[in-house]
Design a protein around this motif. Structure first.
Motif, PDB file in Angstrom:
ATOM      1  N   GLU A 210      85.946 196.234  17.678  1.00 26.96           N
ATOM      2  CA  GLU A 210      87.291 195.935  18.158  1.00 26.96           C
ATOM      3  C   GLU A 210      87.549 196.764  19.392  1.00 26.96           C
ATOM      4  N   PRO A 211      87.932 196.301  20.542  1.00 26.00           N
ATOM      5  CA  PRO A 211      87.886 194.895  20.960  1.00 26.00           C
ATOM      6  C   PRO A 211      86.517 194.517  21.503  1.00 26.00           C
ATOM      7  N   TRP A 212      86.190 193.282  21.464  1.00 23.49           N
ATOM      8  CA  TRP A 212      84.903 192.797  21.968  1.00 23.49           C
ATOM      9  C   TRP A 212      85.073 192.442  23.448  1.00 23.49           C
ATOM     10  N   ILE A 213      84.355 193.166  24.298  1.00 28.76           N
ATOM     11  CA  ILE A 213      84.556 193.025  25.742  1.00 28.76           C
ATOM     12  C   ILE A 213      83.568 192.008  26.281  1.00 28.76           C
ATOM     13  N   GLN A 214      84.057 191.067  27.071  1.00 31.03           N
ATOM     14  CA  GLN A 214      83.149 190.084  27.668  1.00 31.03           C
ATOM     15  C   GLN A 214      83.272 190.159  29.175  1.00 31.03           C
ATOM     16  N   ILE A 215      82.163 190.501  29.833  1.00 29.94           N
ATOM     17  CA  ILE A 215      82.152 190.564  31.296  1.00 29.94           C
ATOM     18  C   ILE A 215      81.190 189.508  31.777  1.00 29.94           C
ATOM     19  N   SER A 216      81.625 188.738  32.772  1.00 33.93           N
ATOM     20  CA  SER A 216      80.696 187.737  33.295  1.00 33.93           C
ATOM     21  C   SER A 216      80.753 187.731  34.805  1.00 33.93           C
ATOM     22  N   LYS A 217      79.583 187.533  35.386  1.00 27.96           N
ATOM     23  CA  LYS A 217      79.459 187.537  36.836  1.00 27.96           C
ATOM     24  C   LYS A 217      78.843 186.213  37.245  1.00 27.96           C
ATOM     25  N   GLU A 218      79.431 185.538  38.228  1.00 28.47           N
ATOM     26  CA  GLU A 218      78.888 184.249  38.665  1.00 28.47           C
ATOM     27  C   GLU A 218      78.228 184.404  40.007  1.00 28.47           C
ATOM     28  N   GLY A 219      76.968 183.989  40.061  1.00 29.59           N
ATOM     29  CA  GLY A 219      76.275 183.973  41.342  1.00 29.59           C
ATOM     30  C   GLY A 219      76.278 185.337  41.991  1.00 29.59           C
ATOM     31  N   ASP A 220      76.673 185.379  43.259  1.00 32.38           N
ATOM     32  CA  ASP A 220      76.689 186.646  43.976  1.00 32.38           C
ATOM     33  C   ASP A 220      78.101 187.150  44.172  1.00 32.38           C
ATOM     34  N   SER A 221      79.018 186.615  43.393  1.00 32.69           N
ATOM     35  CA  SER A 221      80.418 186.995  43.627  1.00 32.69           C
ATOM     36  C   SER A 221      80.645 188.450  43.268  1.00 32.69           C
ATOM     37  N   LYS A 222      81.480 189.083  44.026  1.00 32.74           N
ATOM     38  CA  LYS A 222      81.792 190.486  43.736  1.00 32.74           C
ATOM     39  C   LYS A 222      82.808 190.601  42.619  1.00 32.74           C
TER      40      LYS A 222
ATOM     41  N   TRP B 237      77.503 190.725  28.265  1.00 27.79           N
ATOM     42  CA  TRP B 237      77.410 190.689  29.726  1.00 27.79           C
ATOM     43  C   TRP B 237      76.653 189.426  30.105  1.00 27.79           C
ATOM     44  N   SER B 238      77.255 188.609  30.951  1.00 20.95           N
ATOM     45  CA  SER B 238      76.524 187.411  31.346  1.00 20.95           C
ATOM     46  C   SER B 238      76.463 187.355  32.852  1.00 20.95           C
ATOM     47  N   ASN B 239      75.236 187.207  33.341  1.00 22.22           N
ATOM     48  CA  ASN B 239      75.004 187.174  34.778  1.00 22.22           C
ATOM     49  C   ASN B 239      74.327 185.851  35.079  1.00 22.22           C
ATOM     50  N   SER B 240      75.092 184.858  35.473  1.00 20.28           N
ATOM     51  CA  SER B 240      74.485 183.545  35.671  1.00 20.28           C
ATOM     52  C   SER B 240      74.336 183.294  37.157  1.00 20.28           C
ATOM     53  N   LYS B 241      73.112 182.921  37.532  1.00 19.94           N
ATOM     54  CA  LYS B 241      72.857 182.710  38.958  1.00 19.94           C
ATOM     55  C   LYS B 241      73.506 181.419  39.452  1.00 19.94           C
ATOM     56  N   GLN B 242      73.588 180.436  38.541  1.00 21.23           N
ATOM     57  CA  GLN B 242      74.225 179.173  38.952  1.00 21.23           C
ATOM     58  C   GLN B 242      75.631 179.138  38.367  1.00 21.23           C
ATOM     59  N   GLU B 243      76.183 177.967  38.166  1.00 20.62           N
ATOM     60  CA  GLU B 243      77.550 177.913  37.639  1.00 20.62           C
ATOM     61  C   GLU B 243      77.534 178.337  36.192  1.00 20.62           C
ATOM     62  N   LYS B 244      78.733 178.540  35.728  1.00 18.53           N
ATOM     63  CA  LYS B 244      78.930 179.018  34.364  1.00 18.53           C
ATOM     64  C   LYS B 244      78.262 178.062  33.375  1.00 18.53           C
TER      65      LYS B 244
END
Lengths: 188, 573
Positions: free
Chosen positions: B91-103, B66-73
């Protein structure tokens, strides 16, 4: 994307079907019935109050008037909250299930969610009601013991009762999503 | 196949880390329970997860990043997170990422050993962790019999979150190698009142158990089992109600912890029901004893009994004359009428003998209303039964007389036709009678036939009176039943914390964006009030009609004595 088309219900009232595709495996189909008309509401209220005033003139008892007001209010609340269905919608999410929602005029929503494992098929059935033959859409639920059997039939759109042309549209949309689960590798 | 990711909404604003939860491979869905933050040592994470798995029996593992980055990627972070996939192989490796305040989050999977290289669709379902953990899923009533836990996909998800309670015990203020984010990570909530009550309940339960064992020992003693007393106890409804309540108290005060949800709800329902019952009883008692209403009640009791007796005497005088224009057989009429009149006279004398003591008796009996409203209602029902005892006696006399007459008539009618009832074969056979037998039989038949209207009329009148009393008693018992069996705690729970009793779930489609996974919100669909009452009804010794309408009418016609209410657990006679 959303699109709306007009149809007629089994009694001839105008209804509208709105289709929205949220994603490749998720679709929402909503049938909206006619809204509550102001003139029918005023007609009903005036009739009740005229009758109450007539009774008051005969009996000289003012309780009749208060009772009439009370009855009108309670009757209106019961009608809006329990009887008048504004919109019935079907949300089909492939691999999760089918959700059936009825929204009442007072804003109440009653929802049922049927998991995809229990859904056998969605079909259009015929029913003979008085002198008419009406078509209705229903969900067939799987019988857990018997793979060929049907344990329950859940009828949809019972209050707006769309005609066959509208039902065929809904049926086609549902079947497109239900077919996906056959092509996908089977899960237990 | 579609991949479903159940993400707790409390982790939406968590810092970057790795996701832990349960992977349900049959449904291709991942239930995420918490986020583990940097810095961590992978070995310690695996150890911790192994411990959690051992305690909760839920196969918790690391599912993805899980990556929550306040600025750009940040490119380096995303590569680092991908490399983590090689350390925690899943298996499978799940990657969730959230940029800034985007929904709109981006979600992707890494499949190393996959057969089909195509992109599978991902559905992101948000759920409220605390509500799902506390909620209890009720299967539909007709499928309650089958009941494997993974019969339904939803129950697997609810079960996973509910059983992982121990995972939610650590919050961010704990000193430890692992830092988690979940719904309780801001601090574990507790209530002082609840803790104090838990501490106080143990000695209270022990005291209550001791008292109850004393009381039930007295009840079971031999003294109370002698014949007249035991007959009396079985006829009075108040004894049954008290026994029932005693049983309830025993259930509450037992120190065995409730095994599952049903038992816990039953205990809570009994407790609240008893509390409300006693509160209403004390209210009634305070109302009765204020302004000496009990005294007024006692004063009006004797005049009411007198009035009833007078009405009965008037009725009998009417029957002895020409009731409703029918012509009765004078002699039989007078005999029956005088017999019943004398009976009423005796009854009134007894009541007048008791009249000085009535007030005192009523005063002390009224005190027992503090045991509960149901007890007071049962006392009322018993008082009505005692006061109308003479009506019951008249009914029995009339019914026996009528019954005898009907049997005699049917037997002599068979003789009139030349037939006989064969007891051995249980059927009607022809029989040749002597002439004198036929003569006497026909005479008796005629006599009985012409006396039938008189007896039938007396029987009809007293049966109607008896049925009236039975109906009044039945209504009171229905009310007592209602108070006994209503699950008040469940209803209150449905009103105030409706997520605890779940009939199912409902999904709401959130805003979508092309190219991003489908976002759904999963909410709990509470049980309807009718289903709550039906599921959690307390079992009672409810009385319900013993006979169907047809057999009741047949019994009335033949003059058999009717006992219209049957109690559950009573032996059939």
């Amino acid at each position: 994307m959303a699109e709306e088309r007009r149809f007629r219900s089994a009694c001839g009232a105008p209804i509208a079907l709105r289709r929205r595709q949220h994603s490749a495996s998720c679709r929402e189909l909503a049938v909206r019935g006619p809204r509550l008309q102001l003139r029918s509401l005023s007609a009903a209220t005036s009739a009740v109050w005229l009758a109450a005033y007539g009774l008051f003139a005969l009996s000289e008892n003012s309780m009749v008037l208060s009772a009439a007001i009370f009855i009108t209010l309670i009757g209106l609340i019961i009608y809006l909250h329990f009887v008048k269905i504004d919109q019935e919608s079907l949300l089909v999410i492939g691999s999760l299930g089918i959700q059936v929602t009825s929204s009442y005029a007072s804003g109440k929503e009653s929802t049922t969610f049927i998991e995809m494992g229990q859904v056998k098929d969605v079909v259009i059935n015929e029913a003979i009601h008085m002198q008419k033959v009406i078509y209705y859409l229903c969900i067939l639920l799987q019988d857990p013991e018997d793979p060929q059997g049907v344990s329950e039939v859940v009828p949809l759109f019972q209050s707006s009762k769309p005609r066959l042309d509208c039902l065929i549209e809904v049926y086609k949309s549902c079947q497109e999503i239900l077919e996906q689960r056959k092509t996908a590798p089977q899960s237990s | 196949m579609v991949l479903k990711v159940f993400f707790p909404s409390c982790c939406s604003s968590a810092d970057s880390g790795i996701l832990i939860g349960r992977w349900i491979s049959e449904q291709n869905s991942a239930v995420i329970l918490a986020v583990v933050h940097f810095p961590f040592i992978p070995v310690q994470v695996k150890q911790y997860l192994g411990e959690v798995q051992r305690v909760t029996k839920v196969s918790v593992s690391v599912l993805g990043s899980w990556s929550n980055s306040k600025q750009e990627k940040e490119e380096s972070l995303s590569e680092f997170l991908e490399d983590l996939g090689t350390i925690f192989s899943h298996e499978p490796w799940i990657q969730i990422s959230k940029e800034g305040d985007s929904k709109f989050w981006s979600c992707s999977t890494l499949q190393k050993h996959s057969n089909n290289p195509q992109e599978e669709e991902i559905i992101l379902v948000y759920y409220d962790q605390r509500k799902v953990m506390l909620s209890h899923l009720h299967p539909p009533l007709d499928t309650a019999a089958q009941g494997a836990e993974d019969a339904s996909k939803l129950s697997a998800i609810f079960g996973t979150v509910a059983r992982s309670r121990v995972l939610f015990m650590t919050d961010r203020y704990d000193e430890g190698p692992i830092k988690l984010t979940h719904w309780q990570s801001d601090g574990v909530e507790a209530s002082i009142i609840v803790e104090l009550m838990k501490q106080a309940s143990v000695p209270a339960c022990m005291l209550l158990t001791f008292l109850l064992s004393l009381v039930s020992g007295i009840c079971r003693s031999r003294v109370l089992k002698f014949w007249p007393l035991s007959f009396l106890w079985s006829k009075l409804s108040i004894c049954e109600q008290l026994g029932h309540r005693l049983q309830h108290l025993q259930v509450i005060s037992s120190n065995r912890k409730a095994q599952n949800q049903t038992q816990l709800m039953r205990k809570a329902n009994i407790f609240v029901s008893l509390l409300i019952d006693v509160a209403l009883g004390i209210l009634l008692m305070s109302w009765l004893y204020r302004k000496n209403r009990i005294g007024h009640l006692a004063d009006t009791l004797i005049p009411v009994a007198d009035h009833v007796a007078e009405e009965l005497q008037d009725l009998l005088q009417w029957l002895m004359g020409a009731p409703a224009g029918l012509k009765m057989n004078r002699a039989l009429d007078q005999v029956l009428g005088r017999f019943f009149l004398y009976h009423i006279h005796l009854w009134i004398s007894y009541i007048h003998l008791l009249s000085p003591f009535i007030e005192m008796i009523l005063w002390y009996v009224g005190l027992s209303a503090c045991l509960g409203l149901t007890v007071a209602l049962c006392i009322l029902s018993d008082i009505i039964a005692l006061l109308t005892f003479h009506i019951y006696c008249f009914y029995v006399y009339g019914a026996r007389l009528y019954c005898l007459k009907i049997y005699g008539l049917s037997s002599l009618w068979r003789l009139f036709r030349g037939k006989k009832w064969n007891v051995l074969r249980q059927r009607v056979d022809s029989c040749s009678y002597d002439l004198d037998q036929l003569f006497i039989g026909t005479l008796l038949f005629t006599i009985l036939l012409f006396l039938l209207p008189t007896t039938a009329l007396y029987y009809l009148v007293f049966t109607l009176l008896r049925l009236l009393v039975v109906i009044v008693q039945g209504l009171i018992h229905l009310l007592v039943d209602l108070i006994d069996s209503l699950p008040l705690y469940s209803l209150l729970l449905r009103l105030c914390r409706s997520y605890r009793l779940a009939a199912g779930v409902k999904f709401r489609v959130l805003e979508q964006q092309d190219g991003k996974p489908l976002r759904l919100l999963m909410q709990i669909n509470p049980l309807s009030y009718g289903a709550v009452v039906q599921t959690y009804r307390l079992p009672t010794y409810s009385c319900y009609p013993r006979d169907s309408w047809a057999s009741l009418c047949k019994k009335l016609f033949l003059g058999e004595l009717i006992y219209p209410w049957k109690h559950k657990g009573e032996k059939q006679n």
